[in-house]
Each structure stands twice: as C-alpha cells, then as structure tokens.
Design a protein around this motif. Structure first.
Motif, short mmCIF file in Angstrom:
data_model
loop_
_atom_site.label_atom_id
_atom_site.label_comp_id
_atom_site.label_asym_id
_atom_site.label_seq_id
_atom_site.Cartn_x
_atom_site.Cartn_y
_atom_site.Cartn_z
N ASN A 110 -0.53 7.97 -0.78
CA ASN A 110 -1.56 7.97 -1.80
C ASN A 110 -2.92 7.64 -1.17
OD1 ASN A 110 -2.66 8.13 -4.40
ND2 ASN A 110 -2.37 5.96 -4.77
N LEU A 111 -2.93 6.69 -0.25
CA LEU A 111 -4.16 6.34 0.45
C LEU A 111 -4.68 7.51 1.26
CD1 LEU A 111 -6.26 4.21 1.38
CD2 LEU A 111 -4.68 3.68 3.26
N ARG B 135 -4.23 10.68 0.73
CA ARG B 135 -4.80 11.69 -0.19
C ARG B 135 -6.16 11.24 -0.72
NH1 ARG B 135 0.68 11.92 -1.84
NH2 ARG B 135 0.26 10.44 -3.52
N GLU B 136 -6.28 9.96 -1.06
CA GLU B 136 -7.54 9.45 -1.59
C GLU B 136 -8.64 9.54 -0.53
OE1 GLU B 136 -10.28 8.03 -4.22
OE2 GLU B 136 -8.22 8.70 -4.64
N CYS B 137 -8.30 9.21 0.70
CA CYS B 137 -9.30 9.33 1.77
C CYS B 137 -9.74 10.78 1.96
CB CYS B 137 -8.72 8.79 3.08
SG CYS B 137 -8.63 6.99 3.17
N GLU B 138 -8.79 11.70 1.85
CA GLU B 138 -9.15 13.10 2.02
C GLU B 138 -10.11 13.58 0.95
OE1 GLU B 138 -7.06 17.48 2.75
OE2 GLU B 138 -5.83 15.66 2.59
N THR B 139 -9.92 13.13 -0.28
CA THR B 139 -10.86 13.53 -1.34
C THR B 139 -12.26 12.99 -1.07
OG1 THR B 139 -10.40 11.59 -2.73
CG2 THR B 139 -8.99 13.52 -3.03
N ARG B 140 -12.35 11.95 -0.25
CA ARG B 140 -13.65 11.36 0.09
C ARG B 140 -14.17 11.83 1.44
NH1 ARG B 140 -13.55 5.42 -2.59
NH2 ARG B 140 -11.93 5.79 -4.16
N ASP C 216 -9.50 0.95 -4.15
CA ASP C 216 -9.26 1.76 -5.36
C ASP C 216 -7.80 2.14 -5.55
OD1 ASP C 216 -11.93 1.57 -5.87
OD2 ASP C 216 -12.42 3.60 -5.20
N THR C 217 -7.00 2.07 -4.47
CA THR C 217 -5.60 2.50 -4.57
C THR C 217 -4.63 1.33 -4.52
OG1 THR C 217 -5.48 2.87 -2.17
CG2 THR C 217 -6.08 4.75 -3.56
N ALA D 165 -11.39 3.27 -0.33
CA ALA D 165 -10.15 3.92 -0.78
C ALA D 165 -9.03 2.88 -0.93
CB ALA D 165 -9.75 5.02 0.20
N THR E 208 0.84 -1.21 0.00
CA THR E 208 0.00 0.00 0.00
C THR E 208 0.87 1.25 0.00
OG1 THR E 208 -1.74 -1.14 1.24
CG2 THR E 208 -1.80 1.27 1.23
#
Length: 469
Positions: free
Chosen positions: A414-415, A417-422, A467-468, A464, A410
């Motif tokens: 990146n994870l 950042r992806e969580c923050e967008t969600r 998807d990552t 997340a 993992t």
C-alpha cells in the motif's frame, strides 16, 4: 457548385451515423451529390474517408451501410493451464526493480547505477576498437576469451593469503551476466528437490533462479556482519545440504559486509561438511568505505564457487561476468552453460576486457566510489529530514542500496502504491526474502538518476507513511 468539400460531408455523415442503428443504409452517392451540392468525386472521397475511419462499410452492388460493430471474441488461454502445469516459481512477473522508467518520477527502485556513474568514454572507445578486430567476426571459445579468463583469475589471486594457490587462468568461465551463472550453478551443483542454504534477506534473482531450478531453499537470517556461523552449521546438519549461497561483500539488498571472522568460520564449516560456498561478488567494484575481501582467495580445494560481474561497474549493455570453479564442479557448470548458450559474444568479452585493462579504469573506480559515497550520504540525510520514522539499520559500506525498516504494521505494498501516486518509485522489500519477511522493509537505490531530488523523495516518503499508517 457550393459546399464542394469532402470534409464537410464527412462531418455531417458522422453526426447522422451516430444516431443511426448498426446496419442502417446510407443515402446513395447520387442522393448525396444532390443533398450537398457536391461533385461525385467529392462524395466518393468522403465515403472513402468514412470507410477508412471504420464508421461505414461498403457492400458492392448493394450500397453503403453503418458499420455493424463486431465484438471480437476474447482469446481463450485456458488450454495453457494444463499444458504448463503448476508453476515452479512463485514469481508472477517482473521484479519491482525491473519496472520501466516513469517520466518525471523519482526513481529509487532500480538495481543499476545511473549513466553518469559509468565509464562511458572507455566503453565507447572499446566498442569502436573491437568492432574492427577479429572478435567482431569469430566465435569465442566456450569457456571465454583466454585473456579475459586470465584477468578474472588474476583479480582473485590478489586476495589469496600466503600458502594458498590461487585459481589458474583456465578456471574462470566467462558468462553472459551473473544471473545466468546462478541458474547454471543451481542446476549443475544442487539439482531439483535438493536443499540450498541461503541468507535471508538476499538477492531476489538468486531466489528466482533457485526456484526455477527446483531447488529447496533453506533460509538463515543474516545481519550487518553476516550470518551466525552456528546457524549455518545447524542448517547443514538438519538438511544435509551441500551448498550455501551468500554475498559476503556489500550484499544486495542490505549492503552488509561479513566480518573476516565470520567469513573464515563459514568457510571452515563448508569444508568440514564437504559442501560448496556459492560466493556472489556482484558488488566487487562498488566499495565505498571498505574494500571487498573475496573468500575464494582462501579456498584451497574448490569449495568456493565464485561469481564476479562487470555489469554494474562497466555497463549494463556489456553483460559479462565469470564463474570461477575448480575440479569436476567446473566441468558440470561449463556443460550446463554450453547447453544453454554455447558461448558468450566475443565482441562483448573483448570490449569488457579492453575497458578494465585501460589506465583510466582505476581512475573511474576511484571516481565512482566518491560519487557513490556522496549519493548514499545525501539519501541518508534526506530520509532523516523527511521521514524520521524510518530505520536504516546499517549504513552500507558498499553496494548501491539502502535497506530500510518501516514502522511495524506498515502495509508495504500500500505504501509503494501511495508513493507512486506522488511520483516516487520504490521497491518493496518482500522480494528479497526466501520465506516470509521478518518485517516491513523497502529497498532504495542511491545510485540512480538525479540525486538533487533525494530531499524531495524523503519528504514524499514521510508524507506517504503518515497517510497510510
């Protein structure tokens, strides 16, 4: 006159200016009066509005012109490179735990408990009382208010076994939060270029304070029962270190508590090496399934430098803590503190003492323990339901955090950042390792706001990850 409106003239001229080149001259006021059938006063008002908007500029005696765009020259901070030199710390900004709140996001990154977990009534009442006392207008002694020193010493005395003399009432040094205490301890007792043994993972603020003091970090792995005493012995032997920083009770980030056997074995090693154990008891008041057992209570000869903070259990606005040290070590730490802050606000010390000596304090601690257990268990269940691919390696018996292992491979950042967008804010685990991380981890705070959203957080984190990964 018709169309006697400054706003109409402003709108028309804005359209004209938009297509005109910079520096183009506007029609004279007399021409505008005739063109728009407006009064001179209205035209002058319109021109003032355009100048206020920064669209045009007036050159007295010449006329009014389309403002020439002047691009500001970027500031040149290059000189600071030579002035500052190579950074002493790898830190490039605030910790992820110190990020400001994001509206409507689920906040699992912070290092502080939610407001409803704090003794708000006790704190407000205390501040009201001490504001009318002498503490509001007088200087505090450098070592702290004697009554507060005695309270901290008495807290440790309760953990001392028979035959071991507890610290005296003068031994505690009251400080403005345990972070400042760590900095002073590392500077005063370890020093630049000298080795400091430290658990891995461990509190990111201790790593930062050590690096800023120029200390050389010697990491040793630490698990659910603490570090392996044999590893500590080898680290002392290999490096000649004279200090070991550790969190025996409810460690940040893992929540781990050392077994009694581990604690006493480590203390014996420290004694045999003529070294210091820097015991950070930041979560003393945050036990859930267990009570803290400070090792300082077993210390006879001043080998343990003990830190106790009230920030998390009383209020982050009352940054009051204490260092308990004995002998020349205490004098060195006091000298360092005096050189940096001279003394801690007597007003804050008096307020903190007022809170912890009220009858309602013990009730608050019992209530907080119950609330922390409910929040911890809810977040654990939410992760099991929404993100079963995560591995919570230990249910913490105290503290504020879950230490979560991610699937191998993992990309943690990146994870995050992806969580923050969600709409989910989490903290990457890399900050808690004094060297390279032993794997991909995140830290989740279960004491934050709105636990009703924990199930949603579990599902967001699971999605997340899928998807990552």
């Amino acid at each position: 006159m018709q169309h006697d409106s400054a706003s109409r003239i402003v709108e028309a001229l804005r359209v004209w200016v938009a297509s005109a080149p910079p520096g183009a001259r506007l029609p004279s006021n007399r021409a505008l009066v005739a063109q728009y059938g407006a009064s001179p006063v209205t035209v002058q008002k319109a021109m003032r509005q355009l100048m206020a908007l920064g669209i045009v500029e007036s050159r007295p005696g010449v006329g009014t012109f389309v403002r020439t765009v002047r691009t500001a020259r970027p500031a040149d901070f290059g000189w600071q490179t030579a002035a500052l030199g190579t950074p002493r710390s790898r830190a490039s900004g605030l910790s992820a735990t110190q990020r400001a709140s994001v509206p409507d996001a689920i906040q699992l990154h912070s290092g502080y408990p939610a407001r409803e977990l704090l003794p708000e009534r006790l704190v407000r009442s205390a501040l009201t009382r001490v504001a009318r006392s002498e503490a509001a207008l007088t200087r505090s002694p450098s070592a702290g208010l004697p009554e507060l020193q005695a309270w901290f010493a008495n807290q440790v005395a309760t953990s001392a076994p028979p035959g071991v003399a507890p610290p005296s009432a003068r031994d505690p040094l009251v400080i403005a939060g345990s972070q400042s205490g760590l900095s002073s301890i590392f500077r005063a007792l370890v020093g630049p270029g000298q080795p400091l043994i430290i658990e891995s993972p461990t509190y990111w603020g201790a790593i930062l304070a050590a690096e800023q003091a120029g200390v050389v970090l010697i990491p040793v792995p630490s698990g659910p029962d603490g570090p392996d005493p044999d590893e500590i012995e080898r680290a002392f032997a290999a490096t000649g270190a004279r200090a070991f920083y550790a969190q025996p009770n409810f460690a940040n980030p893992t929540g781990a508590q050392w077994s009694p056997e581990t604690g006493l074995a480590v203390l014996d090693i420290v004694r045999s090496r003529g070294a210091f154990l820097i015991e950070d008891d930041w979560a003393h008041d945050l036990g859930i399934d267990a009570d803290p057992h400070p090792l300082v209570g077993h210390d006879r000869d001043g080998h343990v430098i003990y830190l106790r903070s009230l920030t998390k259990s009383v209020s982050p606005a009352l940054r009051v803590a204490a260092v308990i040290a004995r002998g020349p070590a205490r004098d060195r730490i006091l000298a360092d503190r005096a050189g940096e802050t001279m003394y801690v606000s007597g007003l804050l010390q008096a307020a903190a003492l007022d809170v912890v000596t009220q009858p309602g304090w013990t009730t608050h601690l019992r209530t907080m323990r119950h609330q922390l257990r409910n929040r911890r268990d809810l977040l654990l269940q939410s992760l099991r339901d929404g993100a079963p691919q995560l591995d919570v390696q230990q249910v913490p018996p105290g503290g504020l955090n879950l230490w979560v292992r991610l699937p191998d491979g993992t990309d943690v950042h990146n994870l995050v950042r992806e969580c923050e967008t969600r709409g989910l804010i989490i903290a990457p685990g890399s900050e808690w390792f004094p060297a390279e991380p032993s794997g991909p981890f995140i830290r989740l705070n279960y004491s934050g706001e709105d636990p009703a959203r924990y199930p949603e957080a579990g599902h967001v984190l699971g999605a997340a990850l899928r998807d990552t990964h």
